[in-house]
Design a protein around this motif. Structure first.
Motif, mmCIF file in Angstrom:
data_model
loop_
_atom_site.group_PDB
_atom_site.id
_atom_site.type_symbol
_atom_site.label_atom_id
_atom_site.label_comp_id
_atom_site.label_asym_id
_atom_site.label_seq_id
_atom_site.Cartn_x
_atom_site.Cartn_y
_atom_site.Cartn_z
ATOM 1 N N PHE A 71 -6.192 -0.313 -7.236
ATOM 2 C CA PHE A 71 -5.116 0.561 -7.713
ATOM 3 C C PHE A 71 -4.646 0.119 -9.097
ATOM 4 C CE2 PHE A 71 -0.763 2.008 -8.173
ATOM 5 C CZ PHE A 71 -0.854 3.323 -7.762
ATOM 6 N N GLU B 74 0.794 -1.233 0.000
ATOM 7 C CA GLU B 74 0.000 0.000 0.000
ATOM 8 C C GLU B 74 0.822 1.276 0.000
ATOM 9 O OE1 GLU B 74 -2.427 -0.558 3.470
ATOM 10 O OE2 GLU B 74 -3.842 -1.820 2.382
ATOM 11 N N ASN B 75 2.138 1.161 0.083
ATOM 12 C CA ASN B 75 3.005 2.334 0.112
ATOM 13 C C ASN B 75 2.962 3.057 -1.236
ATOM 14 O OD1 ASN B 75 5.887 3.408 -0.651
ATOM 15 N ND2 ASN B 75 5.681 3.607 1.574
ATOM 16 N N ALA B 76 2.712 4.362 -1.205
ATOM 17 C CA ALA B 76 2.554 5.143 -2.435
ATOM 18 C C ALA B 76 3.811 5.114 -3.306
ATOM 19 C CB ALA B 76 2.178 6.580 -2.104
ATOM 20 N N LYS C 162 -7.298 5.847 4.080
ATOM 21 C CA LYS C 162 -7.002 4.436 3.879
ATOM 22 C C LYS C 162 -6.579 4.178 2.428
ATOM 23 C CE LYS C 162 -9.248 0.003 3.842
ATOM 24 N NZ LYS C 162 -10.500 -0.572 3.438
ATOM 25 N N PRO C 163 -5.417 3.548 2.229
ATOM 26 C CA PRO C 163 -5.014 3.205 0.860
ATOM 27 C C PRO C 163 -6.011 2.239 0.233
ATOM 28 C CG PRO C 163 -3.151 3.021 2.349
ATOM 29 C CD PRO C 163 -4.374 3.201 3.206
ATOM 30 N N CYS C 164 -6.232 2.393 -1.058
ATOM 31 C CA CYS C 164 -7.116 1.481 -1.770
ATOM 32 C C CYS C 164 -6.423 0.122 -1.926
ATOM 33 C CB CYS C 164 -7.517 2.058 -3.122
ATOM 34 S SG CYS C 164 -6.161 2.431 -4.233
ATOM 35 N N ARG D 242 4.183 1.739 -4.968
ATOM 36 C CA ARG D 242 3.174 1.614 -6.026
ATOM 37 C C ARG D 242 3.569 2.439 -7.251
ATOM 38 N NH1 ARG D 242 -2.816 1.612 -3.151
ATOM 39 N NH2 ARG D 242 -2.779 -0.615 -2.646
ATOM 40 N N ASP E 57 -0.730 10.708 -2.512
ATOM 41 C CA ASP E 57 -1.300 10.108 -1.311
ATOM 42 C C ASP E 57 -2.711 10.590 -1.012
ATOM 43 O OD1 ASP E 57 -0.016 8.071 0.013
ATOM 44 O OD2 ASP E 57 1.465 9.396 0.914
ATOM 45 N N ASN F 137 -3.551 7.225 -4.260
ATOM 46 C CA ASN F 137 -3.296 6.024 -3.478
ATOM 47 C C ASN F 137 -4.398 5.757 -2.461
ATOM 48 O OD1 ASN F 137 -1.546 3.823 -2.851
ATOM 49 N ND2 ASN F 137 -0.912 4.895 -1.003
ATOM 50 N N ASN F 138 -4.985 6.803 -1.926
ATOM 51 C CA ASN F 138 -5.980 6.656 -0.871
ATOM 52 C C ASN F 138 -7.377 6.870 -1.425
ATOM 53 O OD1 ASN F 138 -3.811 6.320 0.790
ATOM 54 N ND2 ASN F 138 -3.859 8.404 1.579
#
Length: 154
Positions: free
Chosen positions: A112, A42-44, A105-107, A47, A73, A99-100
């Protein structure tokens, strides 16, 4: 009234052009970059790196200009109905993916990745198919599904 009628006819014409193409060209696709994006977490920043590698691979595969991937983000505030999770800037050949999904909350990786491929399909439409517009038509979604199937199946 005439202006509205002209706009509706113009939109229908764009969809007809887009709907002529229901699949993406090619049959042999590497699954490596797709799998890497689906499993990068989930880290931008991670990704962004994985999405850029997938988009670079696809641009090379279709022999079209590269497209820059940005991952942000925080999703911007929506002023009109609905929300954007990604956008493709035609003239700059840049896509931005958020990303969120709800500001905090990250998708999911699946969502994504779907968004990256969706924005890539606009890039494909403009640069490979040479469509002036890339409407969300039946053909657009058929090409997107075809590309997804070719990337995720063995």
């Amino acid at each position: 009234m005439c202006n509205l009628k002209y706009k509706l006819m113009e939109k229908k014409t764009r969809c007809i052009k887009s709907d002529k193409f229901m699949t993406v060209d090619g049959s042999r696709f590497s699954h490596k970059q797709y799998r890497a994006l689906m499993s990068c977490g989930e880290n931008a920043e991670k990704r962004k790196v994985a999405a850029q590698k997938l988009v670079d691979y696809l641009c090379e595969k279709f022999e079209i200009p590269r497209c820059k991937v940005w991952v942000a983000d925080r999703m911007p505030r929506v002023t009109r109905g609905g929300s954007n999770v990604g956008v493709y800037y035609v003239f700059h050949k840049v896509m931005t993916i958020w990303n969120n999904e709800d500001f905090m909350k990250p998708c999911s990786n699946e969502f994504f990745t779907e968004t990256v491929l969706h924005e890539f399909m606009h890039h494909y439409d403009h640069n490979y198919l040479k469509l002036k517009k890339s409407p969300h038509s039946e053909g657009f979604y058929a090409r997107l599904q075809d590309l997804t199937n070719k990337l995720c199946t063995r």
